[in-house]
Write a protein that holds these residues in place. Structure first.
Motif, PDB file in Angstrom:
ATOM      1  N   MET A 227      -0.373  16.402   8.506  1.00 49.42           N
ATOM      2  CA  MET A 227       1.017  16.398   8.969  1.00 49.42           C
ATOM      3  C   MET A 227       1.297  15.085   9.689  1.00 49.42           C
ATOM      4  N   ARG A 228       2.353  14.414   9.264  1.00 48.83           N
ATOM      5  CA  ARG A 228       2.685  13.109   9.845  1.00 48.83           C
ATOM      6  C   ARG A 228       4.028  13.196  10.560  1.00 48.83           C
ATOM      7  N   SER A 229       4.107  12.540  11.717  1.00 47.05           N
ATOM      8  CA  SER A 229       5.349  12.441  12.474  1.00 47.05           C
ATOM      9  C   SER A 229       5.477  11.021  13.002  1.00 47.05           C
ATOM     10  N   TYR A 230       6.729  10.579  13.171  1.00 47.33           N
ATOM     11  CA  TYR A 230       7.007   9.311  13.825  1.00 47.33           C
ATOM     12  C   TYR A 230       7.702   9.601  15.146  1.00 47.33           C
ATOM     13  N   ALA A 231       7.503   8.730  16.117  1.00 46.88           N
ATOM     14  CA  ALA A 231       8.177   8.886  17.403  1.00 46.88           C
ATOM     15  C   ALA A 231       8.627   7.528  17.909  1.00 46.88           C
ATOM     16  N   ILE A 232       9.782   7.534  18.574  1.00 46.88           N
ATOM     17  CA  ILE A 232      10.368   6.331  19.152  1.00 46.88           C
ATOM     18  C   ILE A 232      10.581   6.578  20.639  1.00 46.88           C
ATOM     19  N   GLY A 233      10.169   5.615  21.450  1.00 47.98           N
ATOM     20  CA  GLY A 233      10.247   5.761  22.900  1.00 47.98           C
ATOM     21  C   GLY A 233      11.616   5.456  23.469  1.00 47.98           C
ATOM     22  N   ASP A 234      11.676   5.325  24.779  1.00 51.98           N
ATOM     23  CA  ASP A 234      12.917   5.122  25.521  1.00 51.98           C
ATOM     24  C   ASP A 234      13.689   3.921  24.959  1.00 51.98           C
ATOM     25  N   ILE A 235      15.015   4.079  24.842  1.00 52.28           N
ATOM     26  CA  ILE A 235      15.865   3.087  24.175  1.00 52.28           C
ATOM     27  C   ILE A 235      16.724   2.303  25.167  1.00 52.28           C
ATOM     28  N   HIS A 236      17.331   2.978  26.111  1.00 49.03           N
ATOM     29  CA  HIS A 236      18.099   2.361  27.196  1.00 49.03           C
ATOM     30  C   HIS A 236      19.135   1.344  26.710  1.00 49.03           C
ATOM     31  N   GLY A 237      19.941   1.763  25.760  1.00 50.15           N
ATOM     32  CA  GLY A 237      21.063   0.941  25.345  1.00 50.15           C
ATOM     33  C   GLY A 237      20.717  -0.281  24.518  1.00 50.15           C
ATOM     34  N   GLN A 238      19.510  -0.353  24.000  1.00 47.12           N
ATOM     35  CA  GLN A 238      19.073  -1.511  23.220  1.00 47.12           C
ATOM     36  C   GLN A 238      19.177  -1.184  21.731  1.00 47.12           C
ATOM     37  N   LEU A 239      20.379  -1.319  21.202  1.00 44.51           N
ATOM     38  CA  LEU A 239      20.640  -0.923  19.815  1.00 44.51           C
ATOM     39  C   LEU A 239      19.872  -1.784  18.830  1.00 44.51           C
ATOM     40  N   SER A 240      19.837  -3.073  19.025  1.00 41.71           N
ATOM     41  CA  SER A 240      19.131  -3.934  18.073  1.00 41.71           C
ATOM     42  C   SER A 240      17.643  -3.633  18.060  1.00 41.71           C
ATOM     43  N   LEU A 241      17.071  -3.321  19.218  1.00 42.95           N
ATOM     44  CA  LEU A 241      15.650  -2.981  19.274  1.00 42.95           C
ATOM     45  C   LEU A 241      15.384  -1.627  18.625  1.00 42.95           C
ATOM     46  N   LEU A 242      16.314  -0.699  18.783  1.00 46.52           N
ATOM     47  CA  LEU A 242      16.181   0.598  18.114  1.00 46.52           C
ATOM     48  C   LEU A 242      16.177   0.421  16.604  1.00 46.52           C
ATOM     49  N   LYS A 243      17.094  -0.413  16.105  1.00 49.58           N
ATOM     50  CA  LYS A 243      17.140  -0.654  14.665  1.00 49.58           C
ATOM     51  C   LYS A 243      15.859  -1.319  14.180  1.00 49.58           C
ATOM     52  N   SER A 244      15.289  -2.192  14.982  1.00 49.84           N
ATOM     53  CA  SER A 244      14.018  -2.829  14.614  1.00 49.84           C
ATOM     54  C   SER A 244      12.903  -1.792  14.524  1.00 49.84           C
ATOM     55  N   ALA A 245      12.889  -0.830  15.459  1.00 51.32           N
ATOM     56  CA  ALA A 245      11.884   0.237  15.410  1.00 51.32           C
ATOM     57  C   ALA A 245      12.062   1.078  14.152  1.00 51.32           C
ATOM     58  N   HIS A 246      13.307   1.360  13.786  1.00 48.83           N
ATOM     59  CA  HIS A 246      13.556   2.122  12.561  1.00 48.83           C
ATOM     60  C   HIS A 246      13.134   1.335  11.322  1.00 48.83           C
ATOM     61  N   GLU A 247      13.279   0.028  11.365  1.00 48.90           N
ATOM     62  CA  GLU A 247      12.829  -0.787  10.230  1.00 48.90           C
ATOM     63  C   GLU A 247      11.319  -0.713  10.060  1.00 48.90           C
ATOM     64  N   LEU A 248      10.578  -0.710  11.171  1.00 45.35           N
ATOM     65  CA  LEU A 248       9.124  -0.560  11.086  1.00 45.35           C
ATOM     66  C   LEU A 248       8.748   0.793  10.495  1.00 45.35           C
ATOM     67  N   ILE A 249       9.470   1.833  10.898  1.00 47.70           N
ATOM     68  CA  ILE A 249       9.200   3.165  10.362  1.00 47.70           C
ATOM     69  C   ILE A 249       9.529   3.217   8.873  1.00 47.70           C
ATOM     70  N   ALA A 250      10.660   2.640   8.492  1.00 49.40           N
ATOM     71  CA  ALA A 250      11.037   2.643   7.076  1.00 49.40           C
ATOM     72  C   ALA A 250       9.989   1.934   6.228  1.00 49.40           C
ATOM     73  N   ARG A 251       9.440   0.842   6.750  1.00 48.61           N
ATOM     74  CA  ARG A 251       8.404   0.097   6.022  1.00 48.61           C
ATOM     75  C   ARG A 251       7.147   0.958   5.863  1.00 48.61           C
ATOM     76  N   ASP A 252       6.805   1.702   6.920  1.00 49.42           N
ATOM     77  CA  ASP A 252       5.636   2.580   6.849  1.00 49.42           C
ATOM     78  C   ASP A 252       5.882   3.721   5.884  1.00 49.42           C
ATOM     79  N   MET A 253       7.097   4.258   5.880  1.00 46.60           N
ATOM     80  CA  MET A 253       7.424   5.349   4.967  1.00 46.60           C
ATOM     81  C   MET A 253       7.375   4.907   3.510  1.00 46.60           C
ATOM     82  N   GLU A 254       7.697   3.650   3.246  1.00 45.60           N
ATOM     83  CA  GLU A 254       7.623   3.159   1.865  1.00 45.60           C
ATOM     84  C   GLU A 254       6.211   3.290   1.322  1.00 45.60           C
ATOM     85  N   ARG A 255       5.241   3.184   2.195  1.00 51.62           N
ATOM     86  CA  ARG A 255       3.836   3.262   1.764  1.00 51.62           C
ATOM     87  C   ARG A 255       3.303   4.685   1.792  1.00 51.62           C
ATOM     88  N   TYR A 256       3.707   5.461   2.819  1.00 55.19           N
ATOM     89  CA  TYR A 256       3.075   6.756   3.028  1.00 55.19           C
ATOM     90  C   TYR A 256       3.985   7.953   2.762  1.00 55.19           C
TER      91      TYR A 256
END
Length: 243
Positions: A1-30
């Motif tokens: 069973m695989r899960s992804y998690a993202i930590g505290d964001i505190h109004g940093q939208l561009s950083l949140l999108k960057s975290a989602h991009e890393l997850i999307a890249r990992d999902m492409e493989r797994y």
């Protein structure tokens, strides 16, 4: 069973999108898997309204995203209900609009200016006119925790010795010392944020992924697969080993 998690964001939208991009890249493989966000969507950073809107829109278009409530999310919604309400776990004489807490930045993201420098009544009046009621309803309805397999996701942590199903909201949103200093087996691996550190770290019975986005750090993303935990980086997975 695989899960992804993202930590505290505190109004940093561009950083949140960057975290989602890393997850999307990992999902492409797994392959696809749920993404759990650990709360504290707003305050301190410049784009709190944008973060909330981004997450709401993602859920509405069918993304497998779960968003948990953090203490800052509660501070925001309670201010909107009663600007004089004082969270008992917020150090006095601080309030949500204090610069150390960051509510004024959230207000600015909705177009309410100089929130820390004007009478509270005036700020609250402007906030009621500016903040989308749908944002507040969505924040109010956020769950406090989520269990998936052998992992328990929560914003701040748990009260040791109390069954996971019986945990109090105040602890799930605010606890620090009693949880952070406890090395006992909680029956599940606890994945949390709330207490800012430099990089995600595995402590054996818990994993902290609040990498200080509220203080100039990144928004971190991890993947949990079985008992293995890895931080997602531009170079790929970086194993987080208990230590």
């Amino acid at each position: 069973m695989r899960s992804y998690a993202i930590g505290d964001i505190h109004g940093q939208l561009s950083l949140l999108k960057s975290a989602h991009e890393l997850i999307a890249r990992d999902m492409e493989r797994y392959g696809s898997a749920p993404v759990i966000h650990l709360g504290d969507l707003e305050d301190r950073g410049p784009a709190s309204a944008g973060v909330i809107d981004y997450l709401m829109q993602g859920q509405q278009r069918g993304e497998d995203w779960l968003v948990l409530k953090g203490n800052h999310d509660r501070l925001f919604t309670r201010f909107m209900q009663d600007p004089w309400w004082a969270d008992p776990f917020l150090s006095q004489p601080l309030n949500w609009l204090h610069p150390r807490v960051g509510g004024a930045e959230t207000m600015r993201s909705y177009g309410v200016q100089k929130a820390a420098d004007r009478p509270v009544e005036a700020v609250h009046r402007d906030a009621l006119a500016a903040v989308d009621p749908a944002h507040l309803a969505w924040l109010e309805a956020l769950p406090l925790s989520h269990q998936r397999g052998e992992v328990f996701f929560v914003h701040a942590g748990i009260r040791p010795g109390i069954a996971l199903a019986d945990q109090a909201e105040d602890d799930l949103l605010w606890i620090r010392k009693a949880f952070l200093e406890d090395s006992s087996d909680h029956g599940r691996l606890i994945v949390h944020g709330h207490t800012a550190i430099e990089t995600p770290a595995h402590f054996g019975n818990r994993v902290n992924i609040d990498s200080s986005a509220g203080y100039g750090g990144p928004v971190s993303a991890i993947v949990i697969e079985g008992s293995d935990v890895s931080e997602l980086t531009p170079e790929g997975r970086r194993p987080l080993l208990p230590g």
